[in-house]
Design a protein around this motif. Structure first.
Motif, short mmCIF file in Angstrom:
data_model
loop_
_atom_site.label_atom_id
_atom_site.label_comp_id
_atom_site.label_asym_id
_atom_site.label_seq_id
_atom_site.Cartn_x
_atom_site.Cartn_y
_atom_site.Cartn_z
N UNK A 1 -10.77 19.15 -5.63
CA UNK A 1 -11.22 19.02 -6.98
C UNK A 1 -10.20 18.31 -8.06
N UNK A 2 -9.05 17.80 -7.17
CA UNK A 2 -8.37 16.90 -7.96
C UNK A 2 -8.54 15.48 -7.86
N UNK A 3 -9.61 15.23 -7.09
CA UNK A 3 -10.00 13.85 -6.75
C UNK A 3 -10.21 13.12 -8.09
N UNK A 4 -11.11 13.57 -8.85
CA UNK A 4 -11.43 12.73 -10.28
C UNK A 4 -10.20 12.43 -11.15
N UNK A 5 -9.18 13.50 -11.06
CA UNK A 5 -8.04 13.58 -11.91
C UNK A 5 -7.35 12.32 -11.16
N UNK A 6 -7.06 12.37 -10.05
CA UNK A 6 -5.96 11.19 -9.22
C UNK A 6 -6.50 10.01 -9.68
N UNK A 7 -7.69 9.81 -9.69
CA UNK A 7 -8.30 8.37 -9.76
C UNK A 7 -7.87 8.05 -11.34
N UNK B 1 2.19 8.70 -9.32
CA UNK B 1 0.60 7.85 -8.98
C UNK B 1 0.89 6.92 -10.31
N UNK B 2 1.02 7.37 -11.46
CA UNK B 2 1.03 6.64 -12.58
C UNK B 2 2.14 5.22 -12.39
N UNK B 3 3.29 5.59 -12.05
CA UNK B 3 4.31 4.48 -11.84
C UNK B 3 4.11 3.71 -10.87
N UNK B 4 3.41 3.98 -9.58
CA UNK B 4 3.25 3.03 -8.41
C UNK B 4 2.01 2.17 -8.88
N UNK B 5 1.10 2.53 -9.74
CA UNK B 5 -0.06 1.95 -10.12
C UNK B 5 0.27 0.87 -11.17
N UNK B 6 1.41 1.43 -12.06
CA UNK B 6 1.81 0.25 -13.06
C UNK B 6 2.77 -0.72 -12.36
N UNK B 7 3.37 -0.29 -11.06
CA UNK B 7 4.08 -1.38 -10.57
C UNK B 7 3.28 -2.22 -9.72
N UNK B 8 1.99 -2.27 -9.86
CA UNK B 8 0.78 -3.00 -9.11
C UNK B 8 0.73 -2.82 -7.58
N UNK B 9 1.15 -1.58 -7.22
CA UNK B 9 0.81 -1.26 -5.73
C UNK B 9 -0.73 -0.96 -5.77
N UNK B 10 -1.20 -0.92 -4.47
CA UNK B 10 -2.63 -0.34 -4.02
C UNK B 10 -2.15 1.15 -3.79
N UNK B 11 -2.68 2.27 -4.65
CA UNK B 11 -2.08 3.53 -4.61
C UNK B 11 -3.40 4.33 -4.03
N UNK C 1 0.83 -1.30 0.04
CA UNK C 1 -0.01 0.04 0.03
C UNK C 1 0.86 1.10 0.01
N UNK C 2 0.56 2.11 -1.03
CA UNK C 2 1.62 3.16 -1.33
C UNK C 2 0.66 4.75 -1.26
N UNK C 3 1.41 5.58 -0.65
CA UNK C 3 0.67 6.75 -0.55
C UNK C 3 1.63 7.65 -1.45
N UNK C 4 1.09 8.57 -2.13
CA UNK C 4 1.90 9.69 -2.91
C UNK C 4 1.25 10.96 -2.44
N UNK C 5 1.94 11.76 -1.72
CA UNK C 5 1.66 13.09 -1.35
C UNK C 5 1.99 14.31 -2.26
N UNK C 6 0.58 15.05 -2.77
CA UNK C 6 1.00 15.79 -3.58
C UNK C 6 0.83 15.49 -5.01
#
Ligand SMILES: [Zn+2]
Ligand SMILES: [Zn+2]
Length: 352
Positions: free
Chosen positions: A212-218, A194-204, A180-185
């Motif tokens: 207002x950045x919520x949808x973008x982050x998803x 976020x893109x890299x951690x997702x591609x590495x298979x982690x729960x991000x 489980x990985x957090x990305x701050x900022x």
């Protein structure tokens, strides 16, 4: 020596404008690159305005830019990695001593004699190095990267700093499936993280101050988004993260993030807040937490990152601008008014 058109600043308070700079003739190990795109990193702005004067005073004129993608136009007689016409990239470094322990270990970013792409001593011409806001650059092939042909050059450029800065710590601390990985900022660095951690298979989990950045982050690949101002949302994740990548370069409270680490979890800083951050000892002691930092990546790892991005089709989200808008872009950068990186189309230099 030959002349190249560039954009430079003459002082800490002067805007960037057109100038002519000298580039060296090729040595046998050099390649010459026609620059197609150069990303705008926050470091460019800090350096242009001499805001890091304490540890890295700026020599003027400065030509910033260390997120470079271009086309090889000439190769030296001993060059083996590249041919004329290849797509190539240059990041934050253009040379090092090649003899120290860091260089031998392939982590040239920690070489005490590393030569940065701009504002470092230029051993060839006796001046300082000039970066990517320029029509061309000459670099030793060891410090030049191959760019996977499926990646768009404009949006691949920011990978050379933002990409490797986030990829290297994710790899070093073993981010992958089951973690489980957090990305701050969610900015220039964080959105790539976020893109890299997702591609590495982690729960991000993406942390942002703006709802207002919520949808973008998803959309970028986060599994969950937490608005960090919301104490309830933060509390739900207490003691659960294996790794947190903190990309924030403004002063902020890291203790609230350290509290979210699982036992033996690590929080790594890649942003550089101007003032020291306060750390509560109990935020570390309780769960044997680690607080660490990371700086770009070595040349071999930068190539690994680019190849990984090629496989997973990852680039930065960019707004392409002509060089004539660079000063305006700096002002917008200060207001975080870009999604999420500016990439300069260097063809615009030809109208100077
Ligand atoms: Zn940078
Ligand atoms: Zn070295």
């Amino acid at each position: 020596m030959y002349n190249a058109i560039a954009y430079s600043a003459a002082s800490a308070t002067a805007p960037l404008g057109p100038a002519t700079i000298a580039r060296r003739d090729l040595t046998e190990h050099d390649v010459q690159i026609e620059i197609l795109f150069c990303g705008i990193c926050h470091s460019d702005l800090h350096s242009a305005r001499n805001e890091w004067s304490e540890f890295s005073p700026t020599a003027y004129p400065i030509v910033p830019g260390h997120e470079i993608v271009g086309r090889i136009t000439k190769v030296g007689s001993a060059v083996t990695k590249f041919r004329t016409g290849d797509l190539a990239a240059v990041g934050c470094m253009v040379d090092s001593d090649r003899t120290c322990n860091a260089c031998k270990d392939g982590i040239e970013q920690f070489c005490p004699n590393a030569i940065l792409t701009y504002n470092s001593p230029d051993v060839h011409l006796g001046s300082v190095t000039y970066g990517g806001y320029s029509e061309s650059i000459v670099v030793d092939e060891h410090f030049v990267l191959r760019v996977p042909s499926n990646l768009d050059p404009a949006s691949a450029a920011p990978l050379l700093c933002a990409g490797i800065t986030t990829y290297s710590p994710l790899r070093h601390w073993g981010v992958g499936k089951g973690k489980k990985v957090g990305v701050v900022g969610i900015g220039g660095l964080g959105h790539v993280g976020v893109k890299l951690a997702h591609a590495l298979g982690a729960h991000v989990v993406a942390f942002t101050t703006s709802a207002d950045k919520k949808d973008d982050a998803l959309r970028l690949g986060a599994d969950e988004v937490v608005v960090s101002r919301n104490a309830n949302e933060m509390e739900k994740h207490a003691g659960s993260f294996n790794f947190i990548l903190d990309t924030v370069s403004a002063t902020h409270d890291i203790n609230s993030y350290l509290a979210l680490l699982a036992r033996d979890g690590t929080l790594t800083l890649v942003g550089a807040p101007p003032k020291p951050l306060a750390v509560a000892a109990f935020a570390l002691i309780g769960g044997r937490h680690s607080l660490s930092g990371s700086s770009i990546g070595g040349i071999a790892e930068t190539q690994e990152m680019l190849d990984f991005c090629g496989e997973h089709n990852i680039t930065a989200d960019v707004e392409v601008i002509p060089i004539q808008k660079v000063n305006e872009a700096y002002e917008r950068l200060l207001k975080s008014d870009v999604k999420y990186r500016f990439s300069i189309d260097m063809a615009s230099l030809r109208s100077e």
